[in-house]
Design an enzyme around this catalytic site. Structure first.
Site, short mmCIF file in Angstrom:
data_model
loop_
_atom_site.label_atom_id
_atom_site.label_comp_id
_atom_site.label_asym_id
_atom_site.label_seq_id
_atom_site.Cartn_x
_atom_site.Cartn_y
_atom_site.Cartn_z
N GLY A 16 -4.42 8.54 2.08
CA GLY A 16 -3.63 8.40 0.84
C GLY A 16 -3.05 7.00 0.74
O GLY A 16 -1.89 6.83 0.34
N ALA A 17 -3.87 5.99 1.06
CA ALA A 17 -3.35 4.63 1.24
C ALA A 17 -3.56 3.73 0.03
O ALA A 17 -3.47 2.52 0.14
CB ALA A 17 -4.01 4.00 2.48
N GLY A 20 1.69 4.53 -3.81
CA GLY A 20 2.92 5.12 -3.31
C GLY A 20 3.23 4.82 -1.85
O GLY A 20 3.06 3.68 -1.38
N SER A 149 7.81 17.28 3.51
CA SER A 149 8.82 17.13 2.46
C SER A 149 9.91 18.15 2.71
O SER A 149 9.65 19.24 3.25
CB SER A 149 8.15 17.41 1.11
OG SER A 149 9.11 17.77 0.14
N TYR A 174 2.52 23.75 -3.74
CA TYR A 174 2.85 22.45 -3.13
C TYR A 174 3.82 22.66 -1.95
O TYR A 174 3.59 22.15 -0.85
CB TYR A 174 3.48 21.51 -4.17
CG TYR A 174 3.91 20.18 -3.59
CD1 TYR A 174 2.98 19.17 -3.36
CD2 TYR A 174 5.24 19.94 -3.26
CE1 TYR A 174 3.38 17.94 -2.81
CE2 TYR A 174 5.65 18.73 -2.72
CZ TYR A 174 4.72 17.73 -2.50
OH TYR A 174 5.11 16.52 -1.96
N1 NAP Z 1 7.06 11.15 -4.02
C1 NAP Z 1 7.98 11.92 -3.45
O1 NAP Z 1 9.14 12.03 -3.91
C2 NAP Z 1 7.66 12.68 -2.19
C3 NAP Z 1 8.66 13.49 -1.64
C4 NAP Z 1 8.40 14.18 -0.47
C5 NAP Z 1 7.17 14.06 0.15
N2 NAP Z 1 6.21 13.26 -0.41
C6 NAP Z 1 4.93 13.15 0.30
O2 NAP Z 1 4.65 11.78 0.50
C7 NAP Z 1 3.22 11.61 0.62
C8 NAP Z 1 2.75 10.47 -0.27
O3 NAP Z 1 2.98 10.83 -1.64
P1 NAP Z 1 3.28 9.75 -2.77
O4 NAP Z 1 4.54 10.17 -3.42
O5 NAP Z 1 3.17 8.38 -2.22
O6 NAP Z 1 2.10 10.08 -3.80
P2 NAP Z 1 0.91 9.20 -4.37
O7 NAP Z 1 1.36 7.86 -4.78
O8 NAP Z 1 0.24 10.06 -5.40
O9 NAP Z 1 -0.05 9.05 -3.10
C9 NAP Z 1 -0.96 10.04 -2.71
C10 NAP Z 1 -2.20 9.38 -2.20
O10 NAP Z 1 -3.15 10.39 -1.83
C11 NAP Z 1 -4.40 10.09 -2.48
N3 NAP Z 1 -5.19 11.29 -2.72
C12 NAP Z 1 -4.86 12.38 -3.44
N4 NAP Z 1 -5.88 13.26 -3.44
C13 NAP Z 1 -6.87 12.71 -2.70
C14 NAP Z 1 -8.17 13.12 -2.33
N5 NAP Z 1 -8.69 14.29 -2.73
N6 NAP Z 1 -8.92 12.32 -1.52
C15 NAP Z 1 -8.42 11.14 -1.11
N7 NAP Z 1 -7.22 10.67 -1.45
C16 NAP Z 1 -6.44 11.46 -2.25
C17 NAP Z 1 -3.99 9.42 -3.77
O11 NAP Z 1 -5.11 8.78 -4.34
P3 NAP Z 1 -5.39 8.97 -5.92
O12 NAP Z 1 -4.31 8.25 -6.63
O13 NAP Z 1 -6.77 8.40 -6.08
O14 NAP Z 1 -5.33 10.44 -6.20
C18 NAP Z 1 -2.89 8.50 -3.25
O15 NAP Z 1 -3.45 7.38 -2.60
C19 NAP Z 1 2.61 12.96 0.28
O16 NAP Z 1 2.30 13.66 1.48
C20 NAP Z 1 3.74 13.69 -0.46
O17 NAP Z 1 3.62 15.10 -0.36
C21 NAP Z 1 6.42 12.57 -1.57
#
Ligand code: NAP
Length: 300
Positions: A16-17, A20, A149, A174
């Site tokens: 997921g690099a 975000g 989370s 989720y």
């Molecule tokens: N944001 C928050 O407030 C929050 C809070 C608690 C926990 N988290 C956790 O933090 C982590 C990062 O989340 P984030 O907020 O940074 O979200 P994000 O910006 O959407 O990052 C998620 C990443 O995963 C990739 N991804 C999703 N589906 C995929 C697939 N099928 N194959 C390969 N790559 C895929 C996305 O690529 P695409 O853009 O191409 O889909 C993106 O690079 C997650 O585990 C999330 O549950 C986030």
């Protein structure tokens, strides 16, 4: 132009690099001179992410791999490609960061016939951890960090019926996947008790990212835009991942769940050994692996 800080050169793989938290953490690790293996869904987004990091750190030791982690076929192929890369570079893997996640309002099925959030947010990390375990074992202190989370709290799961289309509610699915992140971490540590490899789960806090707008719509996307503005920047949030990744091999902690660079209290249901065992059994079955896959010679 920013300079790269030379520290012991860890090899870290992060999923997921491309946006975000994962993109910010990749940049922070590249800035430290680590060998960063970053994973994104497709070539275009990987190229854009790599360019953004190289604009700051032209000499970054960074390789982007593409894999749609919703498909087990692609997770397995990624593990093989990474193992070939590590062989060529004569490196072990020091840290695996299971960061990938998706949030879906609508019930979506993967090519393996599984519910999308469970497949991406939990099973991809499970399968990758199993497949790369041998490489982590070659490190003096291999680490498996899984981004969960605080939303894992106050939720229960019937693991035998996980991912069912019946009464699907995106937010509940989720939260269940984030509870699975903790239960997997717990079970990994139980199964790896005689190994230097340790698993930790991380709560990154509320982060200002687009996760809640990519596969939602209407009110949900509107609500997420407003709420996420109050969150940490992805760089602030990355601090716990960097802190755990750079711990020396002799660092010891009884804690297995961290937030803001400190041990945190996991939810009650995340501490259930029967649930952790049940989830492991279901996950192994859904990935076509034996229950004892950590000892069965299936890793790459
Ligand atoms: N944001 C928050 O407030 C929050 C809070 C608690 C926990 N988290 C956790 O933090 C982590 C990062 O989340 P984030 O907020 O940074 O979200 P994000 O910006 O959407 O990052 C998620 C990443 O995963 C990739 N991804 C999703 N589906 C995929 C697939 N099928 N194959 C390969 N790559 C895929 C996305 O690529 P695409 O853009 O191409 O889909 C993106 O690079 C997650 O585990 C999330 O549950 C986030």
């Amino acid at each position: 132009m920013a300079t790269i800080q030379q520290t012991p050169r860890k090899t870290v793989l992060i999923t997921g690099a491309t946006s975000g938290l994962g993109l910010a953490a990749s940049e922070e690790m590249a800035a430290r001179g680590w060998h960063v293996l970053a994973v994104g869904r497709d070539r275009d987004t990987c190229d854009q992410a790599e360019q953004a990091i190289r604009a700051l750190y032209p000499a970054a030791d960074l390789v982007y791999f593409t894999a749609d982690l919703a498909a087990q076929r692609e997770v397995n192929h990624l593990a093989e490609t990474v193992c070939d890369h590590l062989d060529r570079e004569q490196r072990c893997l020091d840290v695996l960061i299971n960061n990938v996640a998706t949030f879906r309002t609508w019930y979506t099925v993967t090519e393996d016939g599984l519910e999308m959030q469970f497949a991406v947010n939990h099973l991809a990390g499970f399968l990758l951890s199993v497949r790369l375990l041998d490489r982590l074992r070659q490190s003096p202190a291999g680490r498996i960090l899984t981004v969960s989370s605080a939303s894992h709290k106050h939720i229960r799961v019937d693991w035998a019926r996980i991912g069912s289309a019946r009464a699907y509610w995106g937010l509940i699915a989720y939260k269940q996947s984030k509870l699975a992140n903790l239960l997997m971490t717990r079970e990994l540590n139980r199964r790896l008790h005689d190994s230097p490899v340790k698993a930790y789960a991380v709560d990154p806090g509320l982060i200002a990212t687009g996760i809640g707008t990519k596969h939602t719509g209407g009110l949900v996307a509107w609500f997420w835009r407003r709420r996420s503005r109050q969150g940490l920047s992805p760089y602030q949030s990355a601090c716990t991942l960097i802190w755990l990744s750079k711990m020396p091999p002799d660092w010891q902690s009884d804690a297995w769940y961290f937030a803001h660079c400190r041990p945190a209290q996991p939810g009650r249901n995340a501490c259930s050994e029967p649930d952790a065992r049940a989830l492991w059994a279901v996950s192994a079955r859904l990935c076509g692996l034996p229950d004892d896959c950590l000892n069965g010679g299936v890793s790459g």
